[in-house]
Design a protein around this motif. Structure first.
Motif: not given
Length: 383
Positions: A53-57, A77-86, A375-376
């Motif tokens: 699950r994503p880190h919950r803020v 934080f809402g603009n932070a995604e992994d390499a797959a866009g998650r 992974q960025a």
């Protein structure tokens, strides 16, 4: 990142968390601070696994909130995604009683969550509000706010923007710990909370599980720092590009404190800073920088500190550390070559400076952050 400061491990964890080792922010323009980088398990597979699950803020909105700061966590934080866009973070906004809150901008905000959102938060962010700097150890916190903070799980990361540091201090969470706040209320804060080790010259302070920032845009700096700390510089830089903000800012809060305006004819050190950034591989001296600026050593040093908030030597070290960090995260270059390209000359010099500023060796830093950096997302996109 030269606009931040790190500090030693906390001496007191406070009632809502357990003390952990302080995590280093990026290099401080205020000078090297010994703080270890918290170790992380490297992630190296070509295709990153989906997180459980994503880190919950959880953003705890207070009445009469400053609207700009209230929106910072969701935006960054809402603009932070992994390499797959998650998404790497889930951001929720809550209040202490579940009711709407007023803002300083003439409108109210109806939130979707009450204090129960704090029960499952991994990070709790408290943006400032008009009455924040009225908090005191004698009066304590309003009962609904104290009860809401009491729901925070031990070990949860706590973050305050600007004068919201008064809330953490009034709750006893900053006793014996380093912290910062907006420079305009620093004297009042120091009188109200003498047990807090206040430093109003920096943009933010990372003390491991408790982080505090200075006014307004320093909240952006702190959120970007947390993304960098959690997922590496490449992800943080991607977020900064999407938000159209600098990945880091030089200097500290000292450069924004009100001082007499210099005469328009007074020279600036900005051209010399730009000149030096193009020559970080060279063994630059203070004398060479002063000569380039066409100033005496004394005048150049004073002018540099006034404009940047730190000394030329510390600023140079911070910039070279940033180059080294980037190379360690994004390349397989040997440490000797990284040291040369960053301007430290030898691997031993690089190790000494990284241990002084970040608390780890180049090899340990690479193990910690290489996976996250690779992974960025490869390209930036519009917001």
């Amino acid at each position: 990142m030269s606009s931040t400061v790190t500090s030693a491990a906390p001496t007191s964890a406070g009632p809502f968390m357990t003390a952990g080792p302080a995590t280093a922010a990026a290099p401080s323009a205020a000078g090297p601070s010994a703080a270890p980088v918290a170790p992380a398990t490297p992630v190296t597979p070509a295709t990153p696994p989906a997180p459980s699950r994503p880190h919950r803020v959880a953003v705890l909105a207070l009445d009469d909130a400053y609207s700009f700061e209230l929106g910072i966590p969701s935006r960054v934080f809402g603009n932070a995604e992994d390499a797959a866009g998650r998404p790497l973070y889930e951001v929720v906004v809550c209040t202490a009683d579940g009711r709407p809150v007023r803002t300083d901008a003439g409108f109210s905000v109806a939130v979707e969550h009450g204090p129960e959102a704090l029960d499952t938060a991994d990070t709790v962010v408290i943006p400032p509000a008009r009455p924040c700097d009225q908090a005191s150890p004698d009066d304590g916190l309003p009962e609904p706010l104290a009860a809401a903070l009491g729901r925070v799980r031990p070990g949860t990361r706590l973050v305050s923007f600007c004068s919201a540091s008064f809330v953490l201090a009034a709750a006893g969470l900053l006793d014996g710990r380093p912290a910062t706040t907006h420079w305009q209320v620093a004297d009042h804060f120091r009188r109200a909370f003498p047990r807090v080790r206040l430093d109003e010259d920096v943009l933010f302070i990372d003390d491991g599980d408790v982080l505090t920032s200075a006014g307004v845009a320093a909240g952006v700096d702190l959120c970007l720092h947390l993304v960098r700390r959690d997922h590496g510089s490449a992800v943080a830089n991607h977020v900064a590009r999407r938000c159209v903000v600098p990945p880091w800012r030089d200097g500290g809060q000292a450069q924004y404190i009100e001082r007499p305006v210099p005469e328009p004819t007074v020279a600036t050190t900005a051209p010399t800073r730009a000149w030096a950034l193009e020559r970080l591989q060279e063994p630059l001296t203070l004398g060479e920088m002063a000569t380039h600026a066409r100033m005496s050593l004394r005048t150049f040093t004073r002018r540099f500190r006034d404009e940047v908030g730190t000394t030329p030597g510390r600023w140079l070290t911070a910039q070279r550390i940033e180059v080294a960090r980037h190379l360690l995260e994004t390349s397989d270059l040997p440490v000797d070559l990284v040291a040369h390209r960053a301007g430290f000359g030898t691997a031993n010099s690089l190790r000494q400076h990284m241990r002084s500023v970040l608390g780890v060796s180049p090899a340990a830093y690479r193990r910690t952050f290489t996976g996250a950096a690779r992974q960025a997302p490869a390209t930036s996109s519009t917001s």
